[in-house]
Design a protein around this motif. Structure first.
Motif, mmCIF file in Angstrom:
data_model
loop_
_atom_site.group_PDB
_atom_site.id
_atom_site.type_symbol
_atom_site.label_atom_id
_atom_site.label_comp_id
_atom_site.label_asym_id
_atom_site.label_seq_id
_atom_site.Cartn_x
_atom_site.Cartn_y
_atom_site.Cartn_z
ATOM 1 N N ASP A 40 0.813 -1.216 0.000
ATOM 2 C CA ASP A 40 0.000 0.000 0.000
ATOM 3 C C ASP A 40 0.848 1.269 0.000
ATOM 4 O O ASP A 40 0.353 2.345 0.315
ATOM 5 C CB ASP A 40 -0.925 0.010 1.223
ATOM 6 N N ALA A 104 -1.802 2.407 11.093
ATOM 7 C CA ALA A 104 -2.166 1.990 9.733
ATOM 8 C C ALA A 104 -0.944 1.975 8.831
ATOM 9 O O ALA A 104 -0.767 1.052 8.020
ATOM 10 C CB ALA A 104 -3.237 2.929 9.175
ATOM 11 N N SER A 156 -2.503 5.941 2.797
ATOM 12 C CA SER A 156 -3.334 6.674 3.747
ATOM 13 C C SER A 156 -2.740 8.030 4.113
ATOM 14 O O SER A 156 -3.433 8.875 4.686
ATOM 15 C CB SER A 156 -3.541 5.851 5.022
ATOM 16 N N GLN A 157 -1.467 8.244 3.813
ATOM 17 C CA GLN A 157 -0.806 9.510 4.128
ATOM 18 C C GLN A 157 -0.975 10.556 3.035
ATOM 19 O O GLN A 157 -0.621 11.727 3.254
ATOM 20 C CB GLN A 157 0.702 9.285 4.333
#
Length: 380
Positions: A40, A104, A156-157
């Motif tokens: 990811d 995460a 997610s960042q």
């Protein structure tokens, strides 16, 4: 690829603290691009990267040693980043990086209490998971950082930058998100008196964030230099005071009494409802607690390190001292706010990585002039 790499040692730390020339732990080096820690993750090519006060404190040997255990070295600094995704279906997409390395990002399940609440900057697992220790991108040896030609970030960042937001505005989204979080921590109520100490990047953005959150509050800014004072008025201050006038004019604004005691120590009987210290020095913290009313709130926004200050007034007045670090779902709000605030006007100029020594020397001078942010321009 080229990167500014920070490689500390005890000898370098002592030399930095002593201010010896050529003793720094930062060097421009040729390094391999960081590998992807997992599926990811995506490569990011920085376009602009800010020089933050916390970076300057680190490089000058003034950062808290407590933070050293929450980093992994050698690392590439730089956490205020606007760049482009370098591979995959999102290749070429312009993004800002939310640098906190929470559960995460680290592949830790179940998430800690703070991450589950949307507070990855307060993650309890910053030394665990599939990454080395590091509070943020820019302080972890495996992610790379913005002071380079490439880094990696977890999906997610990454937050997409709208087409109508310039790179100059976007590079300040990270400190603007910090400012929005600080304003939430202050929790200013309608009609309250608020003092914001410091008018560097974080001080001015915090001023704007508090003004946005509490339009009916009376907000004064404490700024040393003429350029900062002008910027503070543009960003919403009702009044701007120099540090030497803080107690005299603060008494007038808050209808308080000013006391001058031994060794010219000053104190307001009464004071401001909320004070946000955006400097983080011993002097600024002492000012903050001596101008806050009994049972008022002081928010520590600027990063403090090892310092000397007199906290008697905080005890005597039963003050609430609260830190403000990181974000709480603040990046989307910061992107929206940046479109109207246009924080990029605070940028002084950009520097290439090869001129890093001049850039780091210039950054504090620019902060005093009112164009408070210095950035690296990374060549495509």
């Amino acid at each position: 690829m080229k990167a500014l790499t920070y490689t500390p040692s005890l000898a370098k730390y002592v030399a930095q603290k002593a201010g010896l020339p050529g003793a720094g732990a930062l060097a421009l080096t040729e390094v391999r691009p960081p590998r992807m820690p997992g599926p990811d993750w995506l490569p990011v090519r920085p376009r602009l990267t800010g020089i933050c006060g916390s970076d300057l404190a680190l490089i000058s040997g003034k950062a808290s040693l407590h933070l050293a255990t929450l980093t992994s070295t050698p690392f590439v600094p730089g956490h205020e980043i606007v760049g482009e995704i370098g591979a995959g279906p999102r290749r070429g997409e312009r993004v800002v990086v939310q640098p906190a390395l929470g559960c995460a990002v680290r592949g830790v399940t179940p998430p800690c209490t703070e991450c589950a609440q949307g507070l990855p900057a307060l993650c309890r697992n910053v030394i665990d998971g599939n990454l080395s220790a590091g509070l943020q991108t820019g302080f972890c040896r495996e992610t790379g950082g913005g002071w380079s030609e490439g880094l990696v970030a977890h999906a997610s960042q990454l937050h997409t930058v709208p087409d109508d937001l310039s790179d100059e505005d976007a590079v300040l989204v990270e400190p603007l998100a910090c400012a929005l979080h600080a304003a939430r921590q202050a929790d200013v109520q309608p009609g309250e008196n608020v003092a914001i100490i410091g008018a560097g990047t974080i001080g001015l953005l915090t001023l704007a964030a508090v003004r946005e959150a509490a339009p009916s509050a009376t907000i004064i800014a404490v700024a040393k230099h003429a350029g900062q004072q002008t910027a503070a008025r543009r960003f919403g201050a009702d009044d701007v005071l120099t540090p030497d006038r803080l107690y005299i004019d603060g008494a007038r604004i808050t209808h308080s009494r000013r006391l001058v005691g031994h060794q010219s120590r000053e104190l307001l009987l009464g004071g401001f409802d909320r004070v946000l210290d955006c400097v983080g020095s011993g002097t600024s913290i002492e000012q903050a607690i001596t101008i806050t009313r009994p049972r008022g709130r002081v928010v520590l926004v600027g990063m403090p390190g090892e310092l000397k200050t007199d906290l008697a007034a905080a005890w005597l007045r039963e003050l609430e001292l609260r830190g403000a670090y990181g974000y709480e779902h603040d990046f989307p709000a910061a992107l929206r706010f940046a479109r109207t605030l246009k924080p990029g006007r605070l940028i002084d100029r950009g520097w290439p990585l090869r001129a890093f020594e001049k850039a780091l020397e210039q950054a504090p001078k620019s902060a005093r002039a009112g164009r408070v942010k210095t950035v690296f321009e990374i060549a495509a």
